[in-house]
Design a protein around this motif. Structure first.
Motif, PDB file in Angstrom:
ATOM      1  N   GLU A 110       4.815 -31.911  30.518  1.00 49.88           N
ATOM      2  CA  GLU A 110       5.550 -31.315  31.526  1.00 49.88           C
ATOM      3  C   GLU A 110       5.067 -29.757  31.690  1.00 49.88           C
ATOM      4  O   GLU A 110       5.247 -29.207  32.694  1.00 49.88           O
ATOM      5  CB  GLU A 110       7.048 -31.276  31.631  1.00 49.88           C
ATOM      6  N   GLY A 111       4.692 -29.286  30.515  1.00 48.50           N
ATOM      7  CA  GLY A 111       4.288 -27.911  30.339  1.00 48.50           C
ATOM      8  C   GLY A 111       2.979 -27.997  31.380  1.00 48.50           C
ATOM      9  O   GLY A 111       2.411 -26.642  31.854  1.00 48.50           O
ATOM     10  N   ASP A 112       2.199 -28.579  31.385  1.00 49.44           N
ATOM     11  CA  ASP A 112       1.074 -28.638  31.957  1.00 49.44           C
ATOM     12  C   ASP A 112       1.122 -29.557  33.564  1.00 49.44           C
ATOM     13  O   ASP A 112       0.136 -29.728  33.932  1.00 49.44           O
ATOM     14  CB  ASP A 112      -0.206 -29.452  31.217  1.00 49.44           C
ATOM     15  N   GLY A 116       5.306 -36.988  30.356  1.00 54.21           N
ATOM     16  CA  GLY A 116       4.834 -38.351  29.824  1.00 54.21           C
ATOM     17  C   GLY A 116       3.688 -38.374  29.069  1.00 54.21           C
ATOM     18  O   GLY A 116       3.345 -39.498  28.701  1.00 54.21           O
ATOM     19  N   LEU A 117       2.638 -37.452  29.289  1.00 54.24           N
ATOM     20  CA  LEU A 117       1.418 -37.534  28.663  1.00 54.24           C
ATOM     21  C   LEU A 117       0.901 -36.429  27.953  1.00 54.24           C
ATOM     22  O   LEU A 117       1.230 -35.167  28.401  1.00 54.24           O
ATOM     23  CB  LEU A 117       0.490 -37.741  29.797  1.00 54.24           C
ATOM     24  N   PHE A 377       0.631 -25.569  23.235  1.00 54.85           N
ATOM     25  CA  PHE A 377       1.763 -26.429  23.393  1.00 54.85           C
ATOM     26  C   PHE A 377       2.537 -25.952  24.600  1.00 54.85           C
ATOM     27  O   PHE A 377       3.762 -25.312  24.330  1.00 54.85           O
ATOM     28  CB  PHE A 377       2.437 -26.684  22.189  1.00 54.85           C
ATOM     29  N   LYS A 378       1.961 -25.576  25.847  1.00 56.60           N
ATOM     30  CA  LYS A 378       2.447 -25.211  27.107  1.00 56.60           C
ATOM     31  C   LYS A 378       3.807 -25.704  27.501  1.00 56.60           C
ATOM     32  O   LYS A 378       3.817 -26.911  27.461  1.00 56.60           O
ATOM     33  CB  LYS A 378       1.265 -24.978  28.006  1.00 56.60           C
ATOM     34  N   THR A 379       4.976 -24.802  27.719  1.00 50.22           N
ATOM     35  CA  THR A 379       6.289 -25.470  28.026  1.00 50.22           C
ATOM     36  C   THR A 379       6.642 -24.613  29.529  1.00 50.22           C
ATOM     37  O   THR A 379       6.006 -23.709  29.708  1.00 50.22           O
ATOM     38  CB  THR A 379       7.328 -24.913  27.174  1.00 50.22           C
ATOM     39  N   THR A 380       7.496 -25.027  29.916  1.00 52.48           N
ATOM     40  CA  THR A 380       8.118 -24.349  31.035  1.00 52.48           C
ATOM     41  C   THR A 380       9.530 -24.170  31.102  1.00 52.48           C
ATOM     42  O   THR A 380      10.332 -24.495  30.342  1.00 52.48           O
ATOM     43  CB  THR A 380       7.987 -25.242  32.349  1.00 52.48           C
ATOM     44  N   ASP A 387      10.402 -27.182  24.631  1.00 54.29           N
ATOM     45  CA  ASP A 387      10.300 -25.801  23.560  1.00 54.29           C
ATOM     46  C   ASP A 387      11.105 -26.130  22.036  1.00 54.29           C
ATOM     47  O   ASP A 387      11.807 -25.239  21.698  1.00 54.29           O
ATOM     48  CB  ASP A 387      10.524 -24.514  24.246  1.00 54.29           C
ATOM     49  N   TYR A 388      10.513 -27.250  21.578  1.00 51.82           N
ATOM     50  CA  TYR A 388      11.466 -28.005  20.759  1.00 51.82           C
ATOM     51  C   TYR A 388      11.190 -27.272  19.157  1.00 51.82           C
ATOM     52  O   TYR A 388      12.236 -27.181  18.437  1.00 51.82           O
ATOM     53  CB  TYR A 388      10.961 -29.267  20.485  1.00 51.82           C
TER      54      TYR A 388
END
Length: 398
Positions: A110-112, A116-117, A377-380, A387-388
């Motif tokens: 989802e960051g990109d 799900g991928l 590890f891009k996040t939103t 962002d675990y």
């Protein structure tokens, strides 16, 4: 043609998703979910019928799919995937140009823009990890898009959509040439032996790259190091290269012994000069106390949940107790590196666990620094659960 369905959302959920929250949850739906196929295109709207976004249906953990775009004109097709993948490559350009590192994350769900991928890069090979049958329905279009954007030696895939997100046993090879394993990759000039064809995990967790570098460059020299839940010993290798006088790696899994020996060996380190212990970490704590062992640097990186014959560990419930065990084995002015990948609590709650552990042990401490996910590890911001990673370097004081 893919099946398409419109799903109206409750008011609160609609507002949340308008702000960018990407996970489609059953509880968000204004009406009962009708029969629907995995991989169906989903049109999201509010109860008044106003368009919110478009995505796909695919059961994954607590969700039933992901919103991929808030643009009504966007079609979820080959061109869409080409654009998402191209953007991801552009944003990791500096990593591809770094000669000291040949393993990192190219695409982070989802960051990109595509929940799900994930896609990881390993020295000209790529690993696609699919987290739901829904996103896996798009694999043909995604792989074609990837081939249009980037050349590669080979592609492997991991399917993590069996019951409870478990790994689907299968031949992981997809296309290109099969790799020769172990495949050697570099991370800040540390070498790792990895296996793309041997189950769900390849041999190193890429999200800890910056932490390993910090250990190697700053914290290891002249120190005795205890690495708990050590897996293949990646933290231990970083510490040994950084000048640690000795490392002790502890993990319950029997495979950790040969895997850790291999990681030391590919870096030219005498593994016989290190301690590699196959033991339940909590039993090791008891053993170490009995033998009056102590360490200058203690690394805690447990799984979010783990079960052995005698112990069940949940990071959300038991991290305070784990820290207390580590404090007891840490020299005064020594450092504990406390890490967790549990997404059910945030960094603030993690700091509360740390404070509680030291209060119970009646000791003072100092927070030296902390880390979250590295930039690949891009996040939103709208999806904090993504962002675990939380890593805190703690100095143990009197």
């Amino acid at each position: 043609m893919r099946p398409e369905i419109t799903l109206p959302l409750k008011k609160q959920a609609a507002e949340k998703m308008k702000k960018g929250f990407p996970l489609i949850e059953v509880s968000a739906l204004a009406k009962k979910l009708p029969p629907i196929e995995e991989g169906s295109i989903v049109h999201l709207c509010d109860e008044a019928g106003t368009f919110i976004g478009k995505g796909y249906y695919g059961k994954q953990n607590k969700g039933i799919g992901w919103m991929l775009t808030n643009q009504k004109a966007d079609e979820i097709n080959h061109s869409f995937f080409v654009n998402r993948i191209k953007t991801a490559f552009e944003q990791r350009k500096s990593l591809f140009q770094d000669p000291t590192t040949t393993a990192f994350r190219l695409f982070n769900g989802e960051g990109d823009g595509m929940g799900g991928l994930t896609i990881d890069y390993y020295n000209e090979f790529y690993v696609f990890t699919w987290y739901s049958e829904g996103i896996y329905e798009f694999r043909t279009d995604v792989y074609k898009a990837f081939q249009q954007v980037q050349s590669f030696k080979g592609i492997y895939e991991k399917k993590r959509f069996a019951s409870k997100g478990e790994y689907v046993e299968d031949d992981d090879f997809v296309m290109g040439e099969r790799g020769e394993f172990p495949l050697l990759v570099k991370e800040n000039d540390i070498q790792f032996a990895i296996y793309l064809n041997d189950g769900p995990m390849v041999g190193v967790f890429l999200d800890q790259r910056e932490v390993r570098k910090r250990i190697k460059d700053t914290y290891a020299k002249g120190k005795t190091v205890l690495n708990t839940f050590s897996y293949t010993g990646a933290f231990s290798v970083a510490a040994a290269i950084g000048g640690a006088t000795k490392t002790t790696s502890v993990d319950l899994a029997k495979r950790s012994l040969p895997k850790t020996i291999e990681q030391f060996s590919v870096n030219g380190i005498d593994y016989e000069a290190q301690d590699i212990v196959v033991m339940d970490v909590f039993n090791y704590f008891k053993y170490a106390k009995k033998k009056e062992l102590s360490f200058d640097l203690v690394i805690l990186d447990p799984p979010s949940f783990a079960r052995s014959k005698k112990h069940t560990f949940s990071a959300a419930k038991d991290y305070t107790g784990l820290l207390q065990e580590a404090i007891a084995l840490t020299e005064k002015n020594g450092v504990i590196i406390a890490s967790t990948n549990c997404s059910t609590f945030n960094m603030g709650k993690f700091h509360k666990f740390i404070k509680e552990a030291f209060q119970k042990e009646k000791l003072n401490y100092e927070i030296l620094e902390q880390y979250t996910l590295p930039r690949d590890f891009k996040t939103t911001k709208a999806f904090s659960e993504g962002d675990y990673l939380k890593v805190v370097f703690i100095k143990v004081k009197g």
